[in-house]
Design a protein around this motif. Sequence first.
Motif, PDB file in Angstrom:
ATOM      1  N   LYS A  50      -7.591   1.506  -3.193  1.00 25.84           N
ATOM      2  CA  LYS A  50      -6.782   0.432  -2.607  1.00 25.84           C
ATOM      3  C   LYS A  50      -5.539   0.981  -1.915  1.00 25.84           C
ATOM      4  O   LYS A  50      -5.143   0.500  -0.846  1.00 25.84           O
ATOM      5  CB  LYS A  50      -6.441  -0.575  -3.693  1.00 25.84           C
ATOM      6  CG  LYS A  50      -7.701  -1.229  -4.275  1.00 25.84           C
ATOM      7  CD  LYS A  50      -7.465  -1.957  -5.568  1.00 25.84           C
ATOM      8  CE  LYS A  50      -6.891  -3.320  -5.371  1.00 25.84           C
ATOM      9  NZ  LYS A  50      -6.874  -4.102  -6.632  1.00 25.84           N
ATOM     10  N   ARG A  53      -9.285  -7.806  -1.727  1.00 27.83           N
ATOM     11  CA  ARG A  53      -8.897  -6.452  -2.113  1.00 27.83           C
ATOM     12  C   ARG A  53      -7.601  -6.418  -2.920  1.00 27.83           C
ATOM     13  O   ARG A  53      -7.391  -5.516  -3.739  1.00 27.83           O
ATOM     14  CB  ARG A  53      -8.749  -5.566  -0.876  1.00 27.83           C
ATOM     15  CG  ARG A  53      -7.654  -6.009   0.101  1.00 27.83           C
ATOM     16  CD  ARG A  53      -7.358  -4.960   1.160  1.00 27.83           C
ATOM     17  NE  ARG A  53      -6.958  -3.708   0.581  1.00 27.83           N
ATOM     18  CZ  ARG A  53      -5.696  -3.436   0.228  1.00 27.83           C
ATOM     19  NH1 ARG A  53      -4.746  -4.355   0.354  1.00 27.83           N
ATOM     20  NH2 ARG A  53      -5.406  -2.240  -0.265  1.00 27.83           N
ATOM     21  N   ASP A  54      -6.695  -7.359  -2.678  1.00 26.69           N
ATOM     22  CA  ASP A  54      -5.402  -7.300  -3.351  1.00 26.69           C
ATOM     23  C   ASP A  54      -5.140  -8.512  -4.241  1.00 26.69           C
ATOM     24  O   ASP A  54      -4.004  -8.774  -4.615  1.00 26.69           O
ATOM     25  CB  ASP A  54      -4.272  -7.147  -2.330  1.00 26.69           C
ATOM     26  CG  ASP A  54      -4.198  -8.312  -1.347  1.00 26.69           C
ATOM     27  OD1 ASP A  54      -5.098  -9.178  -1.367  1.00 26.69           O
ATOM     28  OD2 ASP A  54      -3.250  -8.349  -0.535  1.00 26.69           O
ATOM     29  N   GLU A  56     -11.380   0.316   1.139  1.00 26.65           N
ATOM     30  CA  GLU A  56     -12.398  -0.616   0.646  1.00 26.65           C
ATOM     31  C   GLU A  56     -13.614  -0.675   1.562  1.00 26.65           C
ATOM     32  O   GLU A  56     -14.757  -0.695   1.085  1.00 26.65           O
ATOM     33  CB  GLU A  56     -11.794  -2.020   0.483  1.00 26.65           C
ATOM     34  CG  GLU A  56     -10.735  -2.134  -0.589  1.00 26.65           C
ATOM     35  CD  GLU A  56      -9.347  -1.798  -0.094  1.00 26.65           C
ATOM     36  OE1 GLU A  56      -8.397  -1.938  -0.881  1.00 26.65           O
ATOM     37  OE2 GLU A  56      -9.196  -1.390   1.087  1.00 26.65           O
ATOM     38  N   ASN A  71       0.810  -1.223   0.000  1.00 26.82           N
ATOM     39  CA  ASN A  71       0.000   0.000   0.000  1.00 26.82           C
ATOM     40  C   ASN A  71       0.841   1.271   0.000  1.00 26.82           C
ATOM     41  O   ASN A  71       0.453   2.290   0.565  1.00 26.82           O
ATOM     42  CB  ASN A  71      -0.969   0.031   1.187  1.00 26.82           C
ATOM     43  CG  ASN A  71      -2.137  -0.897   0.993  1.00 26.82           C
ATOM     44  OD1 ASN A  71      -2.467  -1.280  -0.121  1.00 26.82           O
ATOM     45  ND2 ASN A  71      -2.764  -1.284   2.089  1.00 26.82           N
ATOM     46  N   ALA A 106     -11.764  -3.451  -5.370  1.00 31.43           N
ATOM     47  CA  ALA A 106     -12.168  -2.538  -4.290  1.00 31.43           C
ATOM     48  C   ALA A 106     -13.458  -3.022  -3.642  1.00 31.43           C
ATOM     49  O   ALA A 106     -13.665  -2.870  -2.441  1.00 31.43           O
ATOM     50  CB  ALA A 106     -12.343  -1.125  -4.845  1.00 31.43           C
TER      51      ALA A 106
END
Length: 616
Positions: free
Chosen positions: A237, A425-426, A242, A76, A265
Amino acid sequence: MRLTVAQALVRFLAAQYTERDGVRQRLVTATWGIFGHGNVAGIGQALVEEEGMPFHQGRNEQAMVHAAVGYARQTNRLSAHAVTTSIGPGATNLVTGAALATINHLPVLLLPGDTFAGRPADPVLQQLQLPHAGDVSVNDCLRPVSRYFDRVARPEALIPAALAAVRVLADPVETGAVTLALPQDVQAEAYDWPERFFAERIWPVRRPRPDAAELDAAVRAVKAAERPMIIAGGGVKHSAAEDALRELADRTGLPVASTQAGKGALPYDHHCDVGGIGHTGTDTANVLARTSDLVIGVGTRLTDFTTASGTLFRPDTPFLNLNIAAFDAHKQAALPLVADAREGLTALTEALGGHRQSRAEWHRSKAAWQERTDAAYAAPDEDARPTQTQVLGVLDTLVDGSDILINAAGSLPGDLHKLWRTRSRDQYHVEYGYSCMGYEIPAAVGVLLAAPGRPVWALVGDGTYLMNPTEIVTAVQERLPLKLVILQNHGYASIGGLSEAVGAERYGTDYRHRDGGGGFTGPPLPVDLGANAASLGMRVLRPRTVRDLREALADARKATDPTCVYVETETADSVSGPPPAQAWWDVPVAETSTRPSAVKAREEYDRHVTARRRHL
């Protein structure tokens, strides 16, 4: 404290931290390097001396930057890697990776060696000489692709240069590639440094809140709209926003489409998620875009793929852009909401109160699109050679939210954006800001370093593999369980299709022998990329059918060593392949031509280009 410039820089970097939401982490956690005469006695010696800075041995300078970028994205942007190279070709090989990092707003610190500041001999090996500029070196190629550039020509200049470099790395608005060019004589020069320079320093990662007047204008715009929609970009992100996006969608019922960087997301099965938007998007999202009377962009740069080159939205459709960067918040003449994505979404949700959109007409369209995805993924004959989308379909049955998929170029980004069912999310890591062939394998190495224990897949076509397979050796050396899927389709499939569409007749896009007329229509080249991957140290699986593929991918997912699945793919037809583009993309076609294919393509181009709009 008497240290060389290189020793001081490495020690300084080891003491830098970022902090967000009360959590502190090391900023520069490792250095990648390939040593030559321009950095071996300076940065190289300093890395030996400074035990607090881990070192990774790369094989290609561009690939090292990609690995660092993959690491930064997975963290991030709160941690980053440095990359050191020699002067000359080692330094200029950084340019492509630097451009990718800056375009995608991802931090990486570049430390190329430079020619002598003292100029004891002129020129030295690999020095660029310009009759009109004695202070220019090849490292100046990095200026336009760096968010900060400095040349440390004297030891004491390191202090302001290093502080400025770290400030930019840690700034969510300014971040990107940061370059400190280091003359090789200065690297080895000693200086008496103030000890405070090496004290631990924390760089807060700001979460600016929206201005009250801008927030009030945004709320009025949302409440006045009858058909608003949200476009989630990568900023959602990067901000770890999210949950805030989900809360806004749940409360208001607004549909959420996603860019390549923003996909994931919301999970694919959230009731407000309508999939990718734009040229590689879903029919559901693009129909909503064409009828929307307010577009709420969150953390997106609104590139031409997202806007279908300015043809997707009605000319009177207003934009509301929530972005931490004012530059991006004002795009499309939008109402700006300049703020951190999480803070801005939270404030917008609270300010909207009980406001809710009752429409949900896209639900039927979304269900139909899932059926279209099922059709593309389906493999009626388990003993047949799989198509590209069937490879994705088999992988879809095996993964869970812990898996991470990495891709950047070719036809795969389009298929993935349209079809992939993102579970976390990732999970979806597609680099489409620069769409750089060769990003996938080194980026996967960086992600594996940032997320140990998670299954990480690098998905590449044969064209991309040939661009940059070097960091397979690094994965083997580091004992990283890289999962590489090579799709062999004997050429540039994506550009081949585009070439055909624009009247260039797929010329020069297939990997084939020359024919008698000088073209490339002979038999496929006898290239065995699986053997190549094996020669670099990977275990290679060679499925020939869908049934074999299912077993091979399951084997690779469980593997603890670097494993390659090498699969020859079948060309898909209009039924079994991915859906065609649901929106236009502007690639200008030859205005005059003697070839019928180009004439026809120009007529189609002229028809589309008339729909381009400027939002004022």
